[in-house]
Design a protein around this motif. Structure first.
Motif, PDB file in Angstrom:
ATOM      1  N   LEU A  97       0.815  -1.218   0.000  1.00 33.69           N
ATOM      2  CA  LEU A  97       0.000   0.000   0.000  1.00 33.69           C
ATOM      3  C   LEU A  97       0.850   1.270   0.000  1.00 33.69           C
ATOM      4  O   LEU A  97       0.391   2.321  -0.439  1.00 33.69           O
ATOM      5  CB  LEU A  97      -0.943   0.028   1.204  1.00 33.69           C
ATOM      6  CG  LEU A  97      -2.011  -1.053   1.233  1.00 33.69           C
ATOM      7  CD1 LEU A  97      -2.844  -0.928   2.501  1.00 33.69           C
ATOM      8  CD2 LEU A  97      -2.888  -0.987   0.011  1.00 33.69           C
ATOM      9  N   ASN A  98       2.074   1.180   0.510  1.00 31.31           N
ATOM     10  CA  ASN A  98       2.937   2.357   0.603  1.00 31.31           C
ATOM     11  C   ASN A  98       3.062   3.051  -0.748  1.00 31.31           C
ATOM     12  O   ASN A  98       3.508   2.457  -1.709  1.00 31.31           O
ATOM     13  CB  ASN A  98       4.332   1.972   1.111  1.00 31.31           C
ATOM     14  CG  ASN A  98       4.292   1.312   2.470  1.00 31.31           C
ATOM     15  OD1 ASN A  98       3.339   1.504   3.218  1.00 31.31           O
ATOM     16  ND2 ASN A  98       5.301   0.535   2.780  1.00 31.31           N
ATOM     17  N   THR A  99       2.645   4.299  -0.811  1.00 31.47           N
ATOM     18  CA  THR A  99       2.697   5.162  -2.005  1.00 31.47           C
ATOM     19  C   THR A  99       1.900   4.632  -3.193  1.00 31.47           C
ATOM     20  O   THR A  99       2.068   5.114  -4.303  1.00 31.47           O
ATOM     21  CB  THR A  99       4.147   5.454  -2.456  1.00 31.47           C
ATOM     22  OG1 THR A  99       4.739   4.260  -2.983  1.00 31.47           O
ATOM     23  CG2 THR A  99       4.997   6.021  -1.328  1.00 31.47           C
ATOM     24  N   ASN A 100       1.049   3.637  -3.004  1.00 31.52           N
ATOM     25  CA  ASN A 100       0.269   3.085  -4.113  1.00 31.52           C
ATOM     26  C   ASN A 100      -1.207   3.474  -4.075  1.00 31.52           C
ATOM     27  O   ASN A 100      -2.005   2.912  -4.805  1.00 31.52           O
ATOM     28  CB  ASN A 100       0.409   1.558  -4.162  1.00 31.52           C
ATOM     29  CG  ASN A 100       1.725   1.133  -4.781  1.00 31.52           C
ATOM     30  OD1 ASN A 100       2.172   1.719  -5.754  1.00 31.52           O
ATOM     31  ND2 ASN A 100       2.352   0.137  -4.198  1.00 31.52           N
ATOM     32  N   ILE A 101      -1.574   4.425  -3.208  1.00 20.52           N
ATOM     33  CA  ILE A 101      -2.934   4.950  -3.180  1.00 20.52           C
ATOM     34  C   ILE A 101      -2.821   6.460  -3.291  1.00 20.52           C
ATOM     35  O   ILE A 101      -2.050   7.093  -2.573  1.00 20.52           O
ATOM     36  CB  ILE A 101      -3.683   4.572  -1.887  1.00 20.52           C
ATOM     37  CG1 ILE A 101      -3.838   3.051  -1.795  1.00 20.52           C
ATOM     38  CG2 ILE A 101      -5.053   5.247  -1.844  1.00 20.52           C
ATOM     39  CD1 ILE A 101      -4.524   2.573  -0.531  1.00 20.52           C
ATOM     40  N   SER A 102      -3.577   7.038  -4.233  1.00 16.61           N
ATOM     41  CA  SER A 102      -3.534   8.487  -4.393  1.00 16.61           C
ATOM     42  C   SER A 102      -4.945   9.059  -4.410  1.00 16.61           C
ATOM     43  O   SER A 102      -5.921   8.336  -4.611  1.00 16.61           O
ATOM     44  CB  SER A 102      -2.790   8.859  -5.681  1.00 16.61           C
ATOM     45  OG  SER A 102      -3.454   8.330  -6.804  1.00 16.61           O
ATOM     46  N   CYS A 103      -5.017  10.361  -4.207  1.00 19.42           N
ATOM     47  CA  CYS A 103      -6.294  11.067  -4.163  1.00 19.42           C
ATOM     48  C   CYS A 103      -6.141  12.350  -4.965  1.00 19.42           C
ATOM     49  O   CYS A 103      -5.152  13.071  -4.814  1.00 19.42           O
ATOM     50  CB  CYS A 103      -6.653  11.372  -2.711  1.00 19.42           C
ATOM     51  SG  CYS A 103      -8.177  12.322  -2.519  1.00 19.42           S
ATOM     52  N   SER A 104      -7.127  12.635  -5.824  1.00 18.86           N
ATOM     53  CA  SER A 104      -7.094  13.908  -6.553  1.00 18.86           C
ATOM     54  C   SER A 104      -8.502  14.491  -6.600  1.00 18.86           C
ATOM     55  O   SER A 104      -9.468  13.741  -6.618  1.00 18.86           O
ATOM     56  CB  SER A 104      -6.541  13.704  -7.967  1.00 18.86           C
ATOM     57  OG  SER A 104      -7.442  12.949  -8.738  1.00 18.86           O
ATOM     58  N   PRO A 105      -8.673  15.817  -6.573  1.00 18.84           N
ATOM     59  CA  PRO A 105      -7.550  16.739  -6.371  1.00 18.84           C
ATOM     60  C   PRO A 105      -6.908  16.445  -5.031  1.00 18.84           C
ATOM     61  O   PRO A 105      -7.457  15.707  -4.217  1.00 18.84           O
ATOM     62  CB  PRO A 105      -8.201  18.111  -6.390  1.00 18.84           C
ATOM     63  CG  PRO A 105      -9.626  17.882  -6.028  1.00 18.84           C
ATOM     64  CD  PRO A 105      -9.959  16.492  -6.490  1.00 18.84           C
ATOM     65  N   SER A 106      -5.794  17.011  -4.790  1.00 17.44           N
ATOM     66  CA  SER A 106      -5.002  16.721  -3.602  1.00 17.44           C
ATOM     67  C   SER A 106      -5.841  16.674  -2.330  1.00 17.44           C
ATOM     68  O   SER A 106      -6.517  17.629  -1.980  1.00 17.44           O
ATOM     69  CB  SER A 106      -3.900  17.764  -3.454  1.00 17.44           C
ATOM     70  OG  SER A 106      -3.089  17.431  -2.375  1.00 17.44           O
ATOM     71  N   CYS A 107      -5.826  15.523  -1.652  1.00 22.00           N
ATOM     72  CA  CYS A 107      -6.514  15.338  -0.378  1.00 22.00           C
ATOM     73  C   CYS A 107      -5.548  15.673   0.742  1.00 22.00           C
ATOM     74  O   CYS A 107      -4.339  15.560   0.559  1.00 22.00           O
ATOM     75  CB  CYS A 107      -6.909  13.876  -0.182  1.00 22.00           C
ATOM     76  SG  CYS A 107      -8.167  13.251  -1.272  1.00 22.00           S
ATOM     77  N   PRO A 108      -6.090  16.010   1.907  1.00 21.64           N
ATOM     78  CA  PRO A 108      -5.195  16.029   3.064  1.00 21.64           C
ATOM     79  C   PRO A 108      -4.621  14.623   3.208  1.00 21.64           C
ATOM     80  O   PRO A 108      -5.223  13.657   2.760  1.00 21.64           O
ATOM     81  CB  PRO A 108      -6.134  16.349   4.228  1.00 21.64           C
ATOM     82  CG  PRO A 108      -7.352  16.931   3.611  1.00 21.64           C
ATOM     83  CD  PRO A 108      -7.460  16.343   2.241  1.00 21.64           C
ATOM     84  N   SER A 109      -3.483  14.491   3.790  1.00 26.38           N
ATOM     85  CA  SER A 109      -2.824  13.207   3.954  1.00 26.38           C
ATOM     86  C   SER A 109      -3.830  12.138   4.378  1.00 26.38           C
ATOM     87  O   SER A 109      -4.633  12.345   5.279  1.00 26.38           O
ATOM     88  CB  SER A 109      -1.729  13.341   5.004  1.00 26.38           C
ATOM     89  OG  SER A 109      -1.142  12.099   5.260  1.00 26.38           O
ATOM     90  N   LEU A 110      -3.791  10.981   3.695  1.00 24.15           N
ATOM     91  CA  LEU A 110      -4.683   9.870   4.036  1.00 24.15           C
ATOM     92  C   LEU A 110      -3.974   8.934   4.997  1.00 24.15           C
ATOM     93  O   LEU A 110      -2.893   8.436   4.708  1.00 24.15           O
ATOM     94  CB  LEU A 110      -5.093   9.102   2.777  1.00 24.15           C
ATOM     95  CG  LEU A 110      -5.974   9.840   1.790  1.00 24.15           C
ATOM     96  CD1 LEU A 110      -6.163   9.014   0.518  1.00 24.15           C
ATOM     97  CD2 LEU A 110      -7.316  10.176   2.409  1.00 24.15           C
ATOM     98  N   ASN A 111      -4.556   8.728   6.164  1.00 23.42           N
ATOM     99  CA  ASN A 111      -3.997   7.820   7.170  1.00 23.42           C
ATOM    100  C   ASN A 111      -4.791   6.526   7.154  1.00 23.42           C
ATOM    101  O   ASN A 111      -5.978   6.529   6.884  1.00 23.42           O
ATOM    102  CB  ASN A 111      -4.097   8.450   8.566  1.00 23.42           C
ATOM    103  CG  ASN A 111      -3.374   9.769   8.641  1.00 23.42           C
ATOM    104  OD1 ASN A 111      -2.252   9.897   8.189  1.00 23.42           O
ATOM    105  ND2 ASN A 111      -4.036  10.763   9.202  1.00 23.42           N
ATOM    106  N   GLY A 112      -4.140   5.427   7.460  1.00 25.16           N
ATOM    107  CA  GLY A 112      -4.863   4.169   7.548  1.00 25.16           C
ATOM    108  C   GLY A 112      -3.990   3.000   7.199  1.00 25.16           C
ATOM    109  O   GLY A 112      -2.770   3.069   7.251  1.00 25.16           O
TER     110      GLY A 112
END
Length: 140
Positions: free
Chosen positions: A77-92
């Motif tokens: 999962l490390n660096t393999n999930i993204s959010c656009s437009p830019s989300c606040p940092s996703l924790n989980g």
């Protein structure tokens, strides 16, 4: 001979027969196959998401849940999930088949966000998504 005595003898004979049966022995095949049977699919894909793809009126502080068809290799999962437009940092992280994400701060009102899972995310069996997979939702 009274009827109840006949039944009593029949029950004793039946249980005596059961005591003579051999006890089953553990099988290595059962140990190797059982973990494979617990998966819901032979393919590794997204089974469902919360919020659902195309959902509107989503909270500004959502818990994003992604259920996969197989258990997830958490290190993939490390660096393999993204959010656009830019989300606040996703924790989980992931637990078995479920990936749970929460934004570090509130999302923006009336914005459509797209969550993308990179093709390199893996199941515990080494299968990858194969293609980048996305879903979108719109906040309140």
């Amino acid at each position: 001979m009274p009827t109840w005595k006949k039944y009593h003898i029949l029950i004793l004979v039946f249980f005596s027969f059961l005591a003579c049966l051999p006890k089953p022995k553990p099988s290595l095949l059962g140990v190797l196959v059982l973990p494979l049977v617990t998966q819901t699919s032979s393919n590794f894909t997204i089974e469902s998401t919360i919020p659902a793809n195309g959902a509107t009126g989503v909270s500004l502080n959502p818990t994003i849940t992604i259920v996969m068809t197989q258990a997830v290799e958490t290190t993939s999962l490390n660096t393999n999930i993204s959010c656009s437009p830019s989300c606040p940092s996703l924790n989980g992280g992931a637990s078995n088949r479920t990936i749970t994400l929460t934004p570090a701060s509130a999302l923006t009102t009336g914005t459509t966000y797209t969550i993308t899972l990179n093709q390199n995310i893996q199941s515990i069996f080494g299968l990858t998504l194969g293609t980048n997979t996305s879903f979108s939702f719109t906040t309140l």
